[in-house]
Enzyme design. Sequence first.
Site, PDB file in Angstrom:
ATOM      1  N   SER A   1       0.822  -1.202   0.000  1.00  0.00           N
ATOM      2  CA  SER A   1       0.000   0.000   0.000  1.00  0.00           C
ATOM      3  C   SER A   1       0.868   1.270   0.000  1.00  0.00           C
ATOM      4  O   SER A   1       1.652   1.468  -0.924  1.00  0.00           O
ATOM      5  CB  SER A   1      -0.948  -0.036   1.207  1.00  0.00           C
ATOM      6  OG  SER A   1      -1.967   0.933   1.081  1.00  0.00           O
TER       7      SER A   1
ATOM      8  N   ASP B   1     -10.260  -5.126  -3.754  1.00  0.00           N
ATOM      9  CA  ASP B   1      -9.560  -4.297  -2.779  1.00  0.00           C
ATOM     10  C   ASP B   1     -10.473  -3.127  -2.437  1.00  0.00           C
ATOM     11  O   ASP B   1     -10.820  -2.330  -3.308  1.00  0.00           O
ATOM     12  CB  ASP B   1      -8.241  -3.797  -3.386  1.00  0.00           C
ATOM     13  CG  ASP B   1      -7.359  -3.049  -2.404  1.00  0.00           C
ATOM     14  OD1 ASP B   1      -7.903  -2.402  -1.482  1.00  0.00           O
ATOM     15  OD2 ASP B   1      -6.124  -3.082  -2.568  1.00  0.00           O
TER      16      ASP B   1
ATOM     17  N   HIS C   1      -7.309  -5.993   0.642  1.00  0.00           N
ATOM     18  CA  HIS C   1      -6.185  -5.061   0.574  1.00  0.00           C
ATOM     19  C   HIS C   1      -4.932  -5.538   1.307  1.00  0.00           C
ATOM     20  O   HIS C   1      -3.830  -5.520   0.758  1.00  0.00           O
ATOM     21  CB  HIS C   1      -6.601  -3.692   1.129  1.00  0.00           C
ATOM     22  CG  HIS C   1      -5.516  -2.674   1.039  1.00  0.00           C
ATOM     23  ND1 HIS C   1      -4.968  -2.257  -0.154  1.00  0.00           N
ATOM     24  CD2 HIS C   1      -4.847  -1.987   2.014  1.00  0.00           C
ATOM     25  CE1 HIS C   1      -4.030  -1.365   0.073  1.00  0.00           C
ATOM     26  NE2 HIS C   1      -3.934  -1.182   1.372  1.00  0.00           N
TER      27      HIS C   1
END
Length: 261
Positions: free
Chosen positions: A100, A200, A230
């Site tokens: 991320s 996600d 995610h």
Amino acid sequence: MSSAEASEASAASAAFAHDGSEEIGVLLCHGFTGSPVSMRPWADHLAEAGFTVRLPLLPGHGTHWRDLNKTPWTEWYAHAEKAFVELTGRCRSVFVFGLSMGGALTLRLAEEHPEIAGIVLVNPSVLTLRKDAKLLPVLSKVLASLPGIGNDIAKPGVLEGCYERMPLRAAASLSLLWRVVRADLGKVVQPTLLLHSAVDHVVEPENSAAVLAGIASTDVTEVVLANSYHVATLDHDAPLIFERSTEFVRRVHAERAGDRA
């Protein structure tokens, strides 16, 4: 939470370091409002594979969300870069992995340090399509936080150790990091393994598409994670991530060693 559980949670969110091979080192970067909890199983796997591993706790994380509002993206990056530089003094080939926001930091390191051997990205974030994000510069001056966006994990009962609130000044700073990273994606030439989830709820698929379209790497592998959300490093596809990344590191290092021979 009992004192024993609190102690265990604190230990899990702490930075992790393992000295293994002098040939291969791996730096891992966790996500926004998260902590090393999201990356620790991956770090343990890499350590068991014999690699030297560094998993820092980024500034403003792992304490209270208000602390994150006090730290701009440049501090997160500087901390990650310091760990990278330390690894380069120990290992011949240094790789950087990111989840991320950690993926954005990984990309920035690759842009600034062409000597990085290769990068692995899991659901990297470099942009958002949310219309309210345009209000962050103004909103963050009058509102400290909003409800958090963490723990997007398909596997039942798994938590990533993130903040329950999203600090808005830090979120505004994250958007500045994204802008810098996107502007220089063409500087990324390292071998790249990008793994992204089919579903996600935090990072839109346009993020991975933008990365793949923007980087200049010729050695690029894309893997779709069918069974994870995610935080895929803690989800059903974690073993696949661990296996593919280990194979990637060994292959790229061997090719580099062959070039030096």
